[in-house]
Every structure is written in structure tokens, then in C-alpha cells.
Design a protein around this motif. Sequence first.
Motif, PDB file in Angstrom:
ATOM      1  N   HIS A  15       0.918  -1.210  -0.002  1.00  0.00           N
ATOM      2  CA  HIS A  15       0.002   0.113  -0.015  1.00  0.00           C
ATOM      3  C   HIS A  15       1.055   1.341   0.082  1.00  0.00           C
ATOM      4  CE1 HIS A  15      -2.948   3.239   1.014  1.00  0.00           C
ATOM      5  NE2 HIS A  15      -2.510   3.178   2.085  1.00  0.00           N
ATOM      6  N   ILE A  16       2.014   1.440   0.974  1.00  0.00           N
ATOM      7  CA  ILE A  16       2.870   2.726   1.040  1.00  0.00           C
ATOM      8  C   ILE A  16       3.437   2.748  -0.201  1.00  0.00           C
ATOM      9  CG2 ILE A  16       4.422   3.654   2.220  1.00  0.00           C
ATOM     10  CD1 ILE A  16       3.473   2.201   4.889  1.00  0.00           C
ATOM     11  N   PHE A  17       3.941   1.717  -0.646  1.00  0.00           N
ATOM     12  CA  PHE A  17       4.835   1.892  -1.984  1.00  0.00           C
ATOM     13  C   PHE A  17       4.016   1.545  -3.264  1.00  0.00           C
ATOM     14  CE2 PHE A  17       7.518   1.400   1.844  1.00  0.00           C
ATOM     15  CZ  PHE A  17       8.463   2.383   1.640  1.00  0.00           C
ATOM     16  N   LYS A  18       3.081   1.654  -3.429  1.00  0.00           N
ATOM     17  CA  LYS A  18       2.397   1.187  -4.613  1.00  0.00           C
ATOM     18  C   LYS A  18       2.792   1.968  -5.903  1.00  0.00           C
ATOM     19  CE  LYS A  18      -1.658   4.175  -3.589  1.00  0.00           C
ATOM     20  NZ  LYS A  18      -1.192   4.828  -2.410  1.00  0.00           N
ATOM     21  N   ASP A  19       3.090   3.389  -5.578  1.00  0.00           N
ATOM     22  CA  ASP A  19       3.658   3.936  -6.691  1.00  0.00           C
ATOM     23  C   ASP A  19       5.081   3.670  -7.041  1.00  0.00           C
ATOM     24  OD1 ASP A  19       1.367   5.804  -7.460  1.00  0.00           O
ATOM     25  OD2 ASP A  19       1.741   6.420  -5.301  1.00  0.00           O
ATOM     26  N   TRP A  20       5.775   2.906  -6.320  1.00  0.00           N
ATOM     27  CA  TRP A  20       7.059   2.407  -6.796  1.00  0.00           C
ATOM     28  C   TRP A  20       7.124   1.234  -7.549  1.00  0.00           C
ATOM     29  CZ3 TRP A  20      11.514   5.175  -4.974  1.00  0.00           C
ATOM     30  CH2 TRP A  20      11.298   5.812  -3.992  1.00  0.00           C
TER      31      TRP A  20
END
Length: 453
Positions: A93-98
Amino acid sequence: MQKSKRERVIIGMDGGIDSAVTALLLKKQGYDCIGVNISFFERVTQEDEDFVTNFKTKLTPEGRIPDELADDEEMKEGLRRFEKIKWVRRINHIFKDWFCAPQEQIKDICRLIGIPFYVTNASSEFEDRVISLMLKSRFAGIWQNPSLDRATLIFDILNSKLEALKATKIATGHYCKVIANHGQFGLVRPNDPNENDCHLLSNLSQESLSRLLLPIADLNTSEVDRIGALVSANSFTREKLKAKKKARAQTYQSDELCDLYPRYVAPKFIRESNIYDHSNDNVVGAHDAHFRYHLGQTHYKTKEGNPRVPDSQIVVISMSRGHIFIAKNKELEFERIICHHFENFNVVDTAKPLECYGSLLSNGNTFKGTLYLLNNGNIFFDLEDKKNGIVFRGDTIMFFLKDAPSAKAIGHAKVYQSGHFVDGQFYMLPLSKREKEELEETQALPKKREIGF
């Protein structure tokens, strides 16, 4: 006559338009291309979700194993699986854009181009080399550029696949040029004035640079987008790419990172202390954990809910004592950036002061100034004009001969501190009340002598 064997190249594919065009161009140039997707995403299956739902009912409201089952090995193993799945969900969730585009989408792009496609999972490496470094740096009050760590990890993995895939080159969709200069490879800004990925390649070894192909660096993004439309309409559009890039840059400041610290930091290292106004050492308020704050933070909260100082930001976080200092934005300024770990590309003579341009990875800001290389490998970069703001320790700065497309990179370094001069004395932060009083007293001494005191 026997046909000559084509040179094989591994292409890092993320589902974006830049890597898709890179693959298409290299194939048209006659290379034997292989698309490789590096996945940082650890999949959580429906079976995992069902397990979490069912196992949660067996735990206490606090999430622990009931006392009567404390020695049950099956429950212990179940708890380990339960905690791991929850951790993976949080990371995803926190790093979904990575993460890259879905693998099926990347596979379709490779199929349209006509090249084979492979996937390698690097979720554990991503956690070790990107997430953990981000958390440790923020905890220590040092600026961190996780996008640089991510890029370095990508290139390391691609290089590690060369032998297995019998390839001799690697390629990506980064906007940067690599040139050879007297046996040493250096970096050059791309043709597009609005793009510059040179920072992201700054940690690569000479060996890695020697085998790197970056074909879109000769194009403008508008040209890349037109070519990309021929490959797949499902590729990340330029707008989506910019949105993901912006979201990644904001991860370091995310409050959600605080949820990850219990796994990395023992409670005894977490400090409770005060937030101070640097200008007068007054206490703005208390805090219960210094890791909940980050450098450059403007919307900070105190433990008591006291109002923050208007037009201010956090400028210092002391890991050892837990003290946090804020300063007013309008008072922050710098005219010198001090750096260490300077990597010299040897494109020009740096034995004497050199006029050049410094570009920061954190925000892309570029400054004109004079570069001084010291005997111990540290550098001073004195700006042509004093600037408002602050440059935090840990940021990466790259130096160029010009602030223009196709400008050669002189080298890069890690920022140690920035600051300004007052009466020849260097200060990292605005003068505090005590420092102002001491300066006024020092300036008044010669006058007292002149009138006989």
C-alpha cells in the motif's frame, strides 16, 4: 555465408512508454532484445486474505495468542504467517507508486514488439536496499533520495542477469547519455531540456556504464510519445508517469512510514523530547517520538496540539537526544554547499576553481556557482547568488559544465551541509538570538577601543 550473430541486450521493462520505446528502437537497430521486468511487488493471494480473516478470530483483541495456546506450535507458525501477510499488505500500500505496471501489460508490450519477456522478483532486495535505508536515514535526521537507491538496485539486478541470458548489454528508458572520455565513462544530460536522469545513474560503476544503452536520451519526450503510440496504448502515459514520479518523491515525507518503524527500531532508541524554535531556543511543544517527524516538514504537530510556528519548517532532528528544531522559512538562506564523497568524471581540470552548475536530486533545483575541490576529497560549491531555503545533509548534487541539454556532468557528491556567511563566519542555520548578541558584542569592541574604553 554464415550470418553474423547479433549482440544481445537486456532491457529493463516497467510497462511505461519510455522503456517500451527503448525496446522498439533497439530492436530496429538490430539488437537481439530481451525484456526483463523487475518486480518489487510481493503478491498477496486470496488464500492469504482468507487466512488473515480466519486467523484474526483466534487472537486476542490486542492481536496476541491466547495464554492457553501460548505453547501451541501451530498457533506460533500461524502468527508468523499472519504478521508477514499484514506486513506485505502494508508495504504494497505505502509503496504502490514504486511498483511497475501489471506483468500481463508488460508481457503484451513485449509481444507487440516481438521480443521475449522474463520476470524476476526483487521484493526482498527492495525492502533491504530502499525501504530500510529510507527509514534509517529519516530516523537519523539525514535526507535520503530513495529514487537513487531504487535505480541503483535496478541496474545491479539487470547486470546480474547478463551471464544467465547470454547478453552483453543492458538498456533502460532513462533520459541520460553515457560518453567515453580517455578510457573513463561519464554522464551527459539528454537532448530534452525538461528531462534529466543523470542523478539516477550516478552510483553506477565504470563497468556498468560501459555496457549501458540509453537510446531515448537523443529524443524529446514528445517524439518518444509519438513512437510509443505505435507500441501500445496501455503503456503508462506521460501524465501518469509524472504523477507516479511525484508520488514517489513524497514517500519520504509520508506519515505512513511511521507504521514501519517497530520492525526496524528497538523501543529504547526512540526519543521523546521537545520541539524548539532555533531562533530563540524557546520550546514550541513536546513530541513522543522523533521518527514521526522529517526534515523540511512544514505541517508538524506537537504532543499537546500546540499551534506550529507560522511559515516554518523542521531543519534539524537530533537522533541522540531526540531534539527537533524549526526555523522560519523566510530566514533560511544559503550561499555555500559543502559536500563529501565527490566522484570526479575527469572531464575538466578541477585542480583550480571551476565555474559550473550544481543540480540537486531532491528537487531538481539548479544553481550557478564556483566549485572548489579540496585535497581531502571534499568540495565547496559557492553560489553566484545567495538563495532562500536550505539543502539538507544526505542529498545528492551533480555538477554540469552548462545548464543546458547535452551538458557534460563534471561529477557528483553527497551534501554535508549548506549555509551562509556573516562577517566571514559560516553558519548552517539563521543566527539564533544568542549568536546575534555575541556578534553584536564582537562588532562593538573595536568602536569601544577607538573612543578609549
